[in-house]
Design a protein around this motif. Sequence first.
Motif, PDB file in Angstrom:
ATOM      1  N   ASP A  91       7.735  -2.747  31.686  1.00  0.00           N
ATOM      2  CA  ASP A  91       8.134  -2.696  30.290  1.00  0.00           C
ATOM      3  C   ASP A  91       7.432  -1.489  29.655  1.00  0.00           C
ATOM      4  O   ASP A  91       6.237  -1.559  29.342  1.00  0.00           O
ATOM      5  N   PRO A  92       8.122  -0.351  29.494  1.00  0.00           N
ATOM      6  CA  PRO A  92       7.466   0.835  28.929  1.00  0.00           C
ATOM      7  C   PRO A  92       6.824   0.588  27.572  1.00  0.00           C
ATOM      8  O   PRO A  92       5.744   1.116  27.291  1.00  0.00           O
ATOM      9  N   ALA A  93       7.468  -0.214  26.724  1.00  0.00           N
ATOM     10  CA  ALA A  93       6.919  -0.478  25.397  1.00  0.00           C
ATOM     11  C   ALA A  93       5.579  -1.207  25.494  1.00  0.00           C
ATOM     12  O   ALA A  93       4.627  -0.887  24.767  1.00  0.00           O
ATOM     13  N   ALA A  94       5.495  -2.175  26.406  1.00  0.00           N
ATOM     14  CA  ALA A  94       4.236  -2.909  26.583  1.00  0.00           C
ATOM     15  C   ALA A  94       3.153  -1.986  27.118  1.00  0.00           C
ATOM     16  O   ALA A  94       1.981  -2.070  26.700  1.00  0.00           O
ATOM     17  N   PHE A  95       3.535  -1.094  28.042  1.00  0.00           N
ATOM     18  CA  PHE A  95       2.556  -0.143  28.583  1.00  0.00           C
ATOM     19  C   PHE A  95       2.024   0.761  27.482  1.00  0.00           C
ATOM     20  O   PHE A  95       0.809   0.987  27.373  1.00  0.00           O
ATOM     21  N   LEU A  96       2.914   1.296  26.642  1.00  0.00           N
ATOM     22  CA  LEU A  96       2.484   2.206  25.593  1.00  0.00           C
ATOM     23  C   LEU A  96       1.667   1.489  24.520  1.00  0.00           C
ATOM     24  O   LEU A  96       0.772   2.092  23.915  1.00  0.00           O
ATOM     25  N   THR A  97       1.935   0.221  24.300  1.00  0.00           N
ATOM     26  CA  THR A  97       1.122  -0.546  23.358  1.00  0.00           C
ATOM     27  C   THR A  97      -0.324  -0.617  23.846  1.00  0.00           C
ATOM     28  O   THR A  97      -1.274  -0.431  23.065  1.00  0.00           O
ATOM     29  N   LYS A  98      -0.492  -0.870  25.137  1.00  0.00           N
ATOM     30  CA  LYS A  98      -1.843  -0.924  25.708  1.00  0.00           C
ATOM     31  C   LYS A  98      -2.488   0.458  25.732  1.00  0.00           C
ATOM     32  O   LYS A  98      -3.699   0.596  25.489  1.00  0.00           O
ATOM     33  N   LEU A  99      -1.687   1.485  26.025  1.00  0.00           N
ATOM     34  CA  LEU A  99      -2.228   2.841  26.029  1.00  0.00           C
ATOM     35  C   LEU A  99      -2.681   3.244  24.625  1.00  0.00           C
ATOM     36  O   LEU A  99      -3.751   3.840  24.463  1.00  0.00           O
ATOM     37  N   TYR A 100      -1.883   2.910  23.635  1.00  0.00           N
ATOM     38  CA  TYR A 100      -2.249   3.224  22.250  1.00  0.00           C
ATOM     39  C   TYR A 100      -3.588   2.574  21.894  1.00  0.00           C
ATOM     40  O   TYR A 100      -4.464   3.209  21.295  1.00  0.00           O
ATOM     41  N   ALA A 101      -3.739   1.327  22.277  1.00  0.00           N
ATOM     42  CA  ALA A 101      -4.998   0.628  21.984  1.00  0.00           C
ATOM     43  C   ALA A 101      -6.166   1.265  22.726  1.00  0.00           C
ATOM     44  O   ALA A 101      -7.297   1.285  22.224  1.00  0.00           O
ATOM     45  N   GLY A 102      -5.915   1.786  23.926  1.00  0.00           N
ATOM     46  CA  GLY A 102      -6.981   2.363  24.736  1.00  0.00           C
ATOM     47  C   GLY A 102      -7.415   3.748  24.310  1.00  0.00           C
ATOM     48  O   GLY A 102      -8.518   4.192  24.653  1.00  0.00           O
ATOM     49  N   MET A 103      -6.563   4.451  23.550  1.00  0.00           N
ATOM     50  CA  MET A 103      -6.930   5.781  23.080  1.00  0.00           C
ATOM     51  C   MET A 103      -7.833   5.689  21.850  1.00  0.00           C
ATOM     52  O   MET A 103      -7.662   4.818  21.001  1.00  0.00           O
ATOM     53  N   LYS A 104      -8.778   6.610  21.773  1.00  0.00           N
ATOM     54  CA  LYS A 104      -9.592   6.685  20.569  1.00  0.00           C
ATOM     55  C   LYS A 104      -8.758   7.243  19.418  1.00  0.00           C
ATOM     56  O   LYS A 104      -7.767   7.940  19.653  1.00  0.00           O
ATOM     57  N   PRO A 105      -9.098   6.928  18.188  1.00  0.00           N
ATOM     58  CA  PRO A 105      -8.400   7.570  17.065  1.00  0.00           C
ATOM     59  C   PRO A 105      -8.477   9.086  17.205  1.00  0.00           C
ATOM     60  O   PRO A 105      -9.545   9.645  17.454  1.00  0.00           O
ATOM     61  N   GLY A 106      -7.328   9.738  17.112  1.00  0.00           N
ATOM     62  CA  GLY A 106      -7.274  11.180  17.319  1.00  0.00           C
ATOM     63  C   GLY A 106      -7.065  11.573  18.767  1.00  0.00           C
ATOM     64  O   GLY A 106      -6.926  12.768  19.074  1.00  0.00           O
ATOM     65  N   GLY A 107      -7.027  10.590  19.658  1.00  0.00           N
ATOM     66  CA  GLY A 107      -6.858  10.869  21.080  1.00  0.00           C
ATOM     67  C   GLY A 107      -5.485  11.446  21.401  1.00  0.00           C
ATOM     68  O   GLY A 107      -4.491  11.158  20.738  1.00  0.00           O
ATOM     69  N   ILE A 108      -5.449  12.252  22.459  1.00  0.00           N
ATOM     70  CA  ILE A 108      -4.238  12.980  22.855  1.00  0.00           C
ATOM     71  C   ILE A 108      -3.653  12.387  24.126  1.00  0.00           C
ATOM     72  O   ILE A 108      -4.381  12.058  25.064  1.00  0.00           O
ATOM     73  N   VAL A 109      -2.325  12.275  24.170  1.00  0.00           N
ATOM     74  CA  VAL A 109      -1.610  11.924  25.394  1.00  0.00           C
ATOM     75  C   VAL A 109      -0.696  13.097  25.749  1.00  0.00           C
ATOM     76  O   VAL A 109       0.190  13.464  24.965  1.00  0.00           O
ATOM     77  N   ALA A 110      -0.930  13.695  26.899  1.00  0.00           N
ATOM     78  CA  ALA A 110      -0.134  14.820  27.383  1.00  0.00           C
ATOM     79  C   ALA A 110       0.980  14.284  28.281  1.00  0.00           C
ATOM     80  O   ALA A 110       0.709  13.564  29.245  1.00  0.00           O
ATOM     81  N   VAL A 111       2.217  14.626  27.970  1.00  0.00           N
ATOM     82  CA  VAL A 111       3.362  14.143  28.730  1.00  0.00           C
ATOM     83  C   VAL A 111       4.201  15.333  29.197  1.00  0.00           C
ATOM     84  O   VAL A 111       4.685  16.119  28.378  1.00  0.00           O
ATOM     85  N   ILE A 112       4.364  15.453  30.509  1.00  0.00           N
ATOM     86  CA  ILE A 112       5.229  16.463  31.107  1.00  0.00           C
ATOM     87  C   ILE A 112       6.181  15.723  32.033  1.00  0.00           C
ATOM     88  O   ILE A 112       5.749  14.898  32.843  1.00  0.00           O
ATOM     89  N   ASP A 113       7.489  15.991  31.907  1.00  0.00           N
ATOM     90  CA  ASP A 113       8.435  15.274  32.762  1.00  0.00           C
ATOM     91  C   ASP A 113       9.726  16.070  32.908  1.00  0.00           C
ATOM     92  O   ASP A 113       9.964  17.041  32.192  1.00  0.00           O
TER      93      ASP A 113
END
Length: 265
Positions: A171-193
């Motif tokens: 479930d991509p939405a569930a994964f991103l919810t957990k990733l969002y919680a795991g990032m610090k405020p101001g944290g960066i997610v780099a996506v290349i695809d």
Amino acid sequence: MQTTIFMALASSALAFGATAYDDQPSTIAIQATGQNAPDLAAAVAAAGRHESDVKLDASRKPSETLAFMGLEAGDAVLDIFAGGGYYSELMGAAVGANGSVTAVNPPQFVSSDAAKAKWTGITTRQTGVSLVPSQLGDFTPEPNSYDFAMMHLIYHDLYWESERFKIPRMDPAAFLTKLYAGMKPGGIVAVIDHVGSAGDTRTVVEKTHRIDPATTKADFEKAGFVLEAESDMFANPDDDLEKNVFDPSVRGKTNRFAMKFRKPT
């Protein structure tokens, strides 16, 4: 269903860090500047890197990519579906002794003797890098733990499932919810695809191993991330988006997008 040849190639790529789309011409790298700018050129030039990884530098443009994405010295980094550890090792060198890299891989992709040997080399050279075997859907980062996360050519895999490779439906939405919680405020997610066509995302991924950039952007923004910047450094307008990325006619020539997302402060 994915073809047998595609599965074999995918398995090899994930085990050794090589990919079927990594033989494009190099460009001049951009060195990050600023108080916390890492020495990306030194990270790329570091001795001992696996020969197969060094060969990918020209096409992956790691210095330019990490400078654009905003990696900083001292960052706590999450490398998601790290494969053979190409970026894990580079980021480990770049963030330095005050930083760290957590590399997450499904255990079935790091169980071979060759994969174990390669990862032993990486974690020996870069002691701040640690490998965490985990299915992506099961991985839950600690809240507010990471400054930077890398998703290199793997976001589409959250829409992929494979009985052969023991990849369950996620479930991509569930994964991103957990990733969002795991990032610090101001944290960066780099996506290349790989750029994919519009349409049902799971169908597009199953057929081509690509994803529509608009889907990626919408998914991340729905999770709360803000798209801060995009780059066309990997653009190829001549790519046939209807072909699987492992098709010999487009292999090494796929059109790729690069997006920098940030968790608001």
